[in-house]
Design a protein around this motif. Sequence first.
Motif, PDB file in Angstrom:
ATOM      1  N   GLU A   1      -0.520  -3.121   0.872  1.00 17.44           N
ATOM      2  CA  GLU A   1      -1.776  -2.690   0.235  1.00 17.44           C
ATOM      3  C   GLU A   1      -2.988  -3.542   0.602  1.00 17.44           C
ATOM      4  OE1 GLU A   1      -1.259   0.064  -0.588  1.00 17.44           O
ATOM      5  OE2 GLU A   1       0.489   0.357  -1.844  1.00 17.44           O
TER       6      GLU A   1
ATOM      7  N   GLN B   1      -1.017   7.614 -10.036  1.00 16.33           N
ATOM      8  CA  GLN B   1       0.313   7.750 -10.642  1.00 16.33           C
ATOM      9  C   GLN B   1       0.706   6.513 -11.444  1.00 16.33           C
ATOM     10  OE1 GLN B   1       3.178   9.968  -8.069  1.00 16.33           O
ATOM     11  NE2 GLN B   1       2.009   9.048  -6.425  1.00 16.33           N
ATOM     12  N   SER B   2      -0.212   5.535 -11.541  1.00 20.08           N
ATOM     13  CA  SER B   2       0.146   4.250 -12.142  1.00 20.08           C
ATOM     14  C   SER B   2       0.168   4.316 -13.665  1.00 20.08           C
ATOM     15  CB  SER B   2      -0.850   3.181 -11.692  1.00 20.08           C
ATOM     16  OG  SER B   2      -1.992   3.242 -12.502  1.00 20.08           O
TER      17      SER B   2
ATOM     18  N   SER C   1       7.212   8.006  -6.475  1.00 20.68           N
ATOM     19  CA  SER C   1       6.487   6.996  -7.252  1.00 20.68           C
ATOM     20  C   SER C   1       7.524   6.018  -7.818  1.00 20.68           C
ATOM     21  CB  SER C   1       5.717   7.670  -8.383  1.00 20.68           C
ATOM     22  OG  SER C   1       6.621   8.298  -9.263  1.00 20.68           O
TER      23      SER C   1
ATOM     24  N   CYS D   1       4.864   6.145 -13.127  1.00 20.87           N
ATOM     25  CA  CYS D   1       5.232   4.894 -12.477  1.00 20.87           C
ATOM     26  C   CYS D   1       5.068   3.732 -13.448  1.00 20.87           C
ATOM     27  CB  CYS D   1       4.375   4.662 -11.238  1.00 20.87           C
ATOM     28  SG  CYS D   1       4.914   3.207 -10.311  1.00 20.87           S
TER      29      CYS D   1
ATOM     30  N   PHE E   1      -5.672   1.502  -7.813  1.00 19.58           N
ATOM     31  CA  PHE E   1      -6.207   2.626  -7.022  1.00 19.58           C
ATOM     32  C   PHE E   1      -5.398   3.903  -7.204  1.00 19.58           C
ATOM     33  CE2 PHE E   1      -3.240   0.025  -4.632  1.00 19.58           C
ATOM     34  CZ  PHE E   1      -2.298   0.966  -4.254  1.00 19.58           C
ATOM     35  N   CYS E   2      -4.246   3.809  -7.880  1.00 23.82           N
ATOM     36  CA  CYS E   2      -3.266   4.895  -7.818  1.00 23.82           C
ATOM     37  C   CYS E   2      -3.306   5.789  -9.055  1.00 23.82           C
ATOM     38  CB  CYS E   2      -1.880   4.286  -7.645  1.00 23.82           C
ATOM     39  SG  CYS E   2      -0.577   5.530  -7.582  1.00 23.82           S
TER      40      CYS E   2
ATOM     41  N   GLU F   1       4.382   0.764 -12.521  1.00 20.56           N
ATOM     42  CA  GLU F   1       3.458  -0.219 -11.930  1.00 20.56           C
ATOM     43  C   GLU F   1       2.003   0.129 -12.245  1.00 20.56           C
ATOM     44  OE1 GLU F   1       5.162  -2.945 -10.437  1.00 20.56           O
ATOM     45  OE2 GLU F   1       6.491  -1.733 -11.635  1.00 20.56           O
TER      46      GLU F   1
HETATM   47  S1  SF4 Z   1       1.078   2.723  -5.535  1.00 25.66           S
HETATM   48 FE1  SF4 Z   1       1.260   4.058  -7.371  1.00 25.66          FE
HETATM   49  S2  SF4 Z   1       3.308   4.942  -7.237  1.00 25.66           S
HETATM   50 FE2  SF4 Z   1       3.273   3.175  -5.838  1.00 25.66          FE
HETATM   51  S3  SF4 Z   1       4.008   1.428  -7.091  1.00 25.66           S
HETATM   52 FE3  SF4 Z   1       1.757   1.429  -7.266  1.00 25.66          FE
HETATM   53  S4  SF4 Z   1       1.347   2.640  -9.113  1.00 25.66           S
HETATM   54 FE4  SF4 Z   1       3.447   3.103  -8.521  1.00 25.66          FE
END
Ligand code: SF4
Length: 332
Positions: free
Chosen positions: A175, A80-81, A119, A71, A77-78, A73
Motif C-alpha cells: 500500500e 470495505q474496511s 476482503s 473486513c 482508503f477502502c 481491517e
Molecule cells: S484494503 Fe480493504 S479489504 Fe483489504 S485489508 Fe484493508 S480494509 Fe480489508
Amino acid sequence: MGGDRMGVFLERIRENAMSGRGINAEDALTVLSLPQVEIWPLLTVSETVRRHFKGDQIRLCSIVNAKSGLCSEDCAFCSQSSRSKASIEKYPLMEEEEMVMAARDAKRRGAGEFSIVTSGLSMHNSRELERVGNAVERIRTDVGLETCVSLGTLSAENISVLLSRGLRSVHHNLETARGFFPSICTTHDYEEDVRAVREAKAAGAWVCSGGIFGIGETAEDRVELAMTLRELDVDSIPVNFLNPIEGTPLDGKCDLTPFCCLKIIVMLRLCHPSREIIVCGGREVNLRDLQGLIFAAGATGMMIGNYLTTAGRPAEDDLRMIEDLGLGPRAL
Ligand code: SF4
C-alpha cells in the motif's frame, strides 16, 4: 532545473534504467519533483525503457470481488474496511461457479489474466481455500486464463496448494511506505504485509505487490515504497490511485493530478526497469483524458473492467485505446 543540468539528469536516469539496475532514491525523488513542463522529455526516457524491456504488448488483467465488505481491517482508503460507511454490496465468498463465470466474462472482454480477490486479512478456513483452488483450476484449464489470487496474508503452505492447482500469481499490496502505513491502517502491522510478500516469493509464485497513491503520503514515502518493493524483488507492481469513495475517511482528500500520476508511473518504471507496472484502480478518475499516456510513462499493463467496489469504463474503450496507440494485448 536548467537545460544542461536537465540533459545530464535525463541521460543518467536513462543509463541507469537501461542497465537494468534502476535509478537510485535521490534521482527517483527528483523525478517526482520535476515541474509539469519537464514531463515530455521524461516520458521519452520512460517509454524507451519500457520498450527495451517489455516491448509494445500490454498485459490486461481483470478481477472479481469474490468476498465483499465486512473486513476486520481499517484501511482508510477502502470502502470495505471496518470504519467505512460507504454503501457497498457485502457478501460472503462466492460459489465456485460464480467465480468461473466472472472469469469467462473477463475473457470475453479481452483480459489475459484473472484475479480472485477477497476482503479480509486472510482466508477464514480450509473450505474457502478449497473453493478458491477449485475455481483457479477451472479458470486455468476450462476458461484458458492465467490466474492470480489476492486473499490477504497466505502461508507458504497454502500458496503451494494453490500453485499445485495451476495458480500463477499471488497479489498482496504493501500500500504505502513503512513509516506512513500506521496513518492509514492501525489493525495490522506493515511487517505482516512484508512477510506475506516474502512467503509468496519463497513459495515460488509470481508476486504482484504495489500500492495506492494519493492517500496523503509524501514524495519521500512514494520513493520509499518503490525501494522496498525492489528489495523484495517483486515481479509485478500494481499502481492504484485513490478514488475517494463517499463514506470512507479519505473522501474528498485526494490531491492527485494527471501529471502527478504520470510521474509516479515514470518513477516506478525507472526504479524497476524490467518489472511489470500495472495501472489499476483510480485510473479513470485521476488520469481522465491522459490515460493513454500511462504506457509512455512506463506502464506495461492495466486492469480492465470493474474494480472491487467501483465500476471501470467499458473494456472496449481500453482495447481501442491500446490499438490506437499502436500497442497490443499480450499473450501471457
Ligand atoms: S484494503 Fe480493504 S479489504 Fe483489504 S485489508 Fe484493508 S480494509 Fe480489508
